[in-house]
Scaffold this active site. Structure first.
Site, short mmCIF file in Angstrom:
data_model
loop_
_atom_site.label_atom_id
_atom_site.label_comp_id
_atom_site.label_asym_id
_atom_site.label_seq_id
_atom_site.Cartn_x
_atom_site.Cartn_y
_atom_site.Cartn_z
N LYS A 77 -0.76 8.72 3.11
CA LYS A 77 -0.50 7.79 2.24
C LYS A 77 -1.20 8.17 0.91
O LYS A 77 -2.34 8.73 0.90
CB LYS A 77 -1.05 6.27 2.72
N SER A 152 2.25 -2.38 2.66
CA SER A 152 2.18 -1.38 1.48
C SER A 152 2.32 0.35 2.02
O SER A 152 2.87 1.01 1.34
CB SER A 152 0.88 -1.29 0.65
N SER A 176 -0.68 -3.52 6.23
CA SER A 176 0.06 -2.61 5.81
C SER A 176 0.44 -1.41 6.63
O SER A 176 1.30 -0.64 6.38
CB SER A 176 -0.52 -2.03 4.56
N1 GLN Z 1 0.81 -7.29 2.27
C1 GLN Z 1 -0.73 -7.43 2.12
C2 GLN Z 1 -1.16 -7.42 0.68
O1 GLN Z 1 -0.19 -7.26 -0.20
C3 GLN Z 1 -1.40 -6.50 2.68
C4 GLN Z 1 -1.60 -5.22 2.18
C5 GLN Z 1 -2.21 -4.16 2.76
O2 GLN Z 1 -2.27 -4.29 4.06
N2 GLN Z 1 -2.72 -3.12 2.26
O3 GLN Z 1 -2.27 -7.60 0.55
#
Ligand code: GLN
Length: 472
Positions: A77, A152, A176
């Site tokens: 990532k 994400s 994410s």
């Molecule tokens: N969807 C969650 C957020 O926007 C999780 C994001 C993540 O795990 N980095 O905070």
């Protein structure tokens, strides 16, 4: 040969026994990345990957000892530092940043002779549930290009699901790794908090963030996590988690959280979840109802705590270090204000505003402090619940992957996507997502298995037995 059909062990065996070259494997996956560039999962293929693979092949030819991941290409990532490579966190603010050092997990993978070969798309600074908040544009679902990949770590999940790499690393603050894994039909884990060093990873919420592997199979996932996990002197929050040697059982007790039952019953995907419960019953496992009284409050708690941490963690992105600087700025203050205004995207700004609000003097007690108390309570509630079961299962997501553009204008609808994933993040417990069924439109659905601290081995074992037990 279709290298994406091989397990990691088979890949390593093939390379080390010189049945095929690491160079051929890396070239193959690079070609796949190019062929499927329309998915927008891969941001960059590293130009030294083939040379690294060749060097490894030569080492093998000289009969030198090589590591457990010899020659296996790994995609990371775009939030994980890899020395000499760009890392942008999918933010135009960071578009020119090059990492001066490698994250601990990169060093661990390279110590086992993995070839870090590509950077994957993501939501800017890992904020999002759809991978649409990226300066590179949305990453598309591997099964239906009109749908989101999830976020994400959408790029990492799509890359694995579409055969662009055998394994990708994501990060998970509130889902994410798990949510995009669920949306694309692959396996992803958020390990126990602290199990994987965060040194060299940009975390927006330090109290929940963990890196985790995304793979096609449960076995591959366990294998990669065993390499990533471990205490690191460079990360004070890291812990020793020797999950690999914990004992497994013949039969497990599956927990269903009482406080989520109504919510799960209302989902379109309830029949699929119910059949998963039946599958466990058929395997002779006990199914028990357990209490986690405040589980439904986790979402609110998460969207108070993590913006507060994001506000503080992102303060260092100021137009002076790391980032690009506004050309309009005429004073130091303007350097900060204009650079941040131009550089950050909408969702990141929203979280900074939210975070400053909940931390402000009039509201600190009402929001941040209360959310912190809830976090402590939740940890206790989960610890109590795991005295009665080995895992608590939920759907990973409320439904199938939604349409691109469908929720981007409605932040609350987007946040609701994280309903089932944030509790494990708040409590710091491990949670694994495995593909287990299909939704109405034929897209994959994930089953989430949460466990007590350091119970990764149990979760992997239950998941493997569940798959062997006849679940698809
Ligand atoms: N969807 C969650 C957020 O926007 C999780 C994001 C993540 O795990 N980095 O905070």
């Amino acid at each position: 040969m279709k290298f994406e059909e091989l397990s990691l062990q088979e890949l390593v065996e093939g390379i080390t026994s010189q049945k095929f070259l690491s160079e051929s494997v890396v070239k193959y996956f690079i070609e796949q990345c190019e062929k499927h560039s329309d998915l927008n999962a891969i941001i960059e293929v590293f130009d030294d990957a083939i040379a690294k693979a060749k060097a490894l092949d030569e080492k093998i030819a000289r009969c030198e000892k090589v590591g457990k991941l010899a020659g296996v290409p790994v995609a990371i990532k775009d939030i994980i530092a890899c020395k000499g490579k760009k890392m942008t966190c999918a933010s135009k603010f960071m578009k020119d940043y090059e990492s001066p050092y490698s994250a601990t997990i990169i060093k661990k993978l390279e110590a086992e002779d993995a070839i870090i070969f590509a950077r994957t798309n993501m939501d800017e600074f890992a904020m999002g549930s759809s991978c649409e908040n990226s300066c590179y544009g949305a990453c598309k679902n591997s099964h239906d290009q009109t749908r989101v990949s999830g976020g994400s770590s959408g790029g990492s999940a799509v890359a694995v699901a579409s055969g662009l790499c055998p394994v990708a690393i994501g990060t998970d603050t509130g889902g994410s790794v798990r949510q995009p894994s669920s949306f694309n039909g692959v396996v992803g884990i958020k390990p126990t908090y602290g199990s994987v060093s965060r040194f060299g990873i940009v975390a927006f919420a330090s109290s929940t963030d963990q890196a985790g592997p995304i793979t096609k199979t449960i076995e591959d996932n366990e294998f990669i996590l065993s390499i990533l996990a471990g205490k690191d002197a460079n990360d004070g929050t890291s812990i020793e988690n020797d999950f690999i040697s914990s004992p497994t059982k013949e039969k497990y007790t599956i927990g269903i959280c009482k406080q989520l039952t109504e919510k799960i019953k209302q989902l379109d995907t309830y029949p699929q979840f119910e059949s998963a419960i039946h599958a466990f019953e058929k395997m002779g496992y006990d199914i028990v109802e357990v209490d986690v009284p405040h589980i439904a409050d986790c979402l609110a708690c998460y969207y108070i705590l993590t913006p507060a941490e994001a506000t503080s963690n992102l303060a260092r992105f100021d137009g002076v270090k790391y980032t690009i600087r506004s050309e309009e700025a005429k004073s130091l203050e303007e350097v900060y204000v204009k650079s941040r205004s131009e550089g950050f995207g909408e969702e990141v700004k929203r979280r900074i505003m939210l975070g400053n609000f909940v931390l402000s003097s009039g509201y600190f007690d009402a929001y941040y402090k209360k959310a912190k108390k809830l976090q402590t309570l939740l940890k206790q509630e989960f610890a109590e619940a795991f005295k009665h079961c080995d895992t608590i299962i939920t759907p990973t997501t409320p439904g199938e992957a939604f349409e691109i553009g469908g929720k981007i204008k409605d932040p609350v609808a987007m946040y609701l996507e994280d309903l089932f994933t944030v509790p494990a993040s708040i409590a710091g417990i491990p949670a694994l997502s495995i593909p287990y069924a299909k939704g109405k439109t034929g897209l994959p659905l994930g089953l989430q298995l949460m466990g007590a601290q350091k119970s990764e081995k149990t979760l992997y074992d239950i998941a493997k037995k569940f798959k062997q037990g006849g679940a698809q």
